[in-house]
Design an enzyme around this catalytic site. Structure first.
Site, PDB file in Angstrom:
ATOM      1  N   ASP A 140      34.610  74.160  22.060  1.00 57.51           N
ATOM      2  CA  ASP A 140      33.349  74.376  22.763  1.00 57.51           C
ATOM      3  C   ASP A 140      32.276  73.550  22.066  1.00 57.51           C
ATOM      4  OD1 ASP A 140      31.028  75.294  24.014  1.00 57.51           O
ATOM      5  OD2 ASP A 140      31.787  77.353  24.182  1.00 57.51           O
ATOM      6  N   ARG A 142      29.130  73.000  23.295  1.00 58.45           N
ATOM      7  CA  ARG A 142      27.815  73.255  23.869  1.00 58.45           C
ATOM      8  C   ARG A 142      26.783  73.633  22.803  1.00 58.45           C
ATOM      9  NH1 ARG A 142      29.716  77.388  28.488  1.00 58.45           N
ATOM     10  NH2 ARG A 142      31.059  77.995  26.755  1.00 58.45           N
TER      11      ARG A 142
END
Length: 222
Positions: A140, A142
Site C-alpha cells: 500500500d 498511499r
C-alpha cells in the site's frame, strides 16, 4: 442551501494544500459543495464533496481512493464503485459529511498501468498484495497527508471515519485529525471480488466481518 461563494479557512502554509475553488455540484445522491484543492507537495489536484454544515466535531467522513476501473467503469474486480455510491448516500442520509476523493491513489498508490499489470498477475493466481510486491511496489503506497490537510482547511476537528481500513484511521491521527469512531462500509461480495475482499481482511487488516470464514484462496482469483 450550499453557498458556493463561501470562503473556507485558508491553512495552505500549514498543510501543503491550497484551496482553489468552490462550486455547487448536483449529483444523483444530492447537491454537494465541490471544494477543489491543489496539493503542492505532490502536484496532485484533489476534490472534497461537502454536504451540510461540517465544521466541528464527529463529522462523517470518507477518504475514497481513486479507482478508475471501479468508480467509472464499475468493474466487479473490486467493490470500490459500490463503496463510493454507498458513502455518498450515507453522508446525505446523515445530513452532513464530507467525501475526500483522493487522486493519485489508483491501485493503492501505484498508478493505473501498474494496477492493470497487478490485476493480470492476480488473474494468474497471485493475491493483490503478492501482485504489488511482485512488481516492486509496497502493498500500500498511499499517503493521506493531503486528505488531512483538506479536512483541516474545511474546519473539521474530528471525524467518524467511514472505512474498514485501520491504516486510514492511523494516518489521519498521525496527521492531526482526531478519529472518534470508525464506521463500517460493508459491501456484499460478488463471486469476482470475494478473493480480493478476503485478502484485504487477512493480509491488510481490513475489518470485514460480513465475509464470514471462507477459505483465503479460491480456484479462480480473477
Amino acid at each position: 442551501m450550499i453557498d458556493t461563494d463561501d470562503v473556507l479557512p485558508d491553512t495552505t502554509g500549514r498543510t501543503g494544500v491550497e484551496h482553489v475553488v468552490n462550486v455547487q455540484l448536483s449529483t444523483e445522491f444530492g447537491v454537494f459543495l465541490a471544494a477543489g484543492y491543489l496539493d503542492h507537495d505532490r502536484g496532485e489536484e484533489q476534490i472534497a464533496l461537502v454536504y451540510g454544515d461540517i465544521e466541528g466535531d464527529d463529522v462523517l467522513t470518507r477518504l475514497h481512493s481513486e479507482c478508475l476501473t471501479g468508480d467509472a467503469f464499475r468493474s466487479r474486480h473490486c467493490e470500490c464503485g459500490e463503496q463510493l455510491s454507498a458513502a455518498l448516500r450515507t453522508i446525505v442520509s446523515e445530513g452532513r459529511g464530507v467525501l475526500v476523493y483522493l487522486l493519485g491513489h489508483e491501485g493503492r498508490g501505484i498508478g493505473l498501468l501498474a494496477k492493470l499489470r497487478a490485476m493480470r498477475l492476480q488473474a494468474e493466481g497471485l493475491d493483490t498484495v503478492e501482485a504489488n510486491l511482485a512488481l516492486g511496489f509496497p502493498d500500500d503506497a498511499r499517503d493521506y497527508r493531503a486528505a488531512a490537510g483538506i479536512l483541516h482547511d474545511l474546519g473539521v476537528r474530528s471525524v467518524r471515519l467511514l472505512s474498514n481500513n485501520p491504516r486510514k484511521r492511523e494516518a489521519l491521527q498521525r496527521h492531526g485529525v482526531t478519529v472518534g469512531a470508525q464506521v463500517p462500509l460493508l459491501i456484499p461480495p460478488r463471486e469476482e471480488n470475494l478473493f480480493y475482499q478476503l485478502t484485504k481482511r487477512e493480509r491488510l487488516g481490513h475489518h470485514l466481518p460480513h465475509l464470514g470464514f471462507e477459505p483465503a484462496r479460491t480456484a479462480d482469483p480473477s
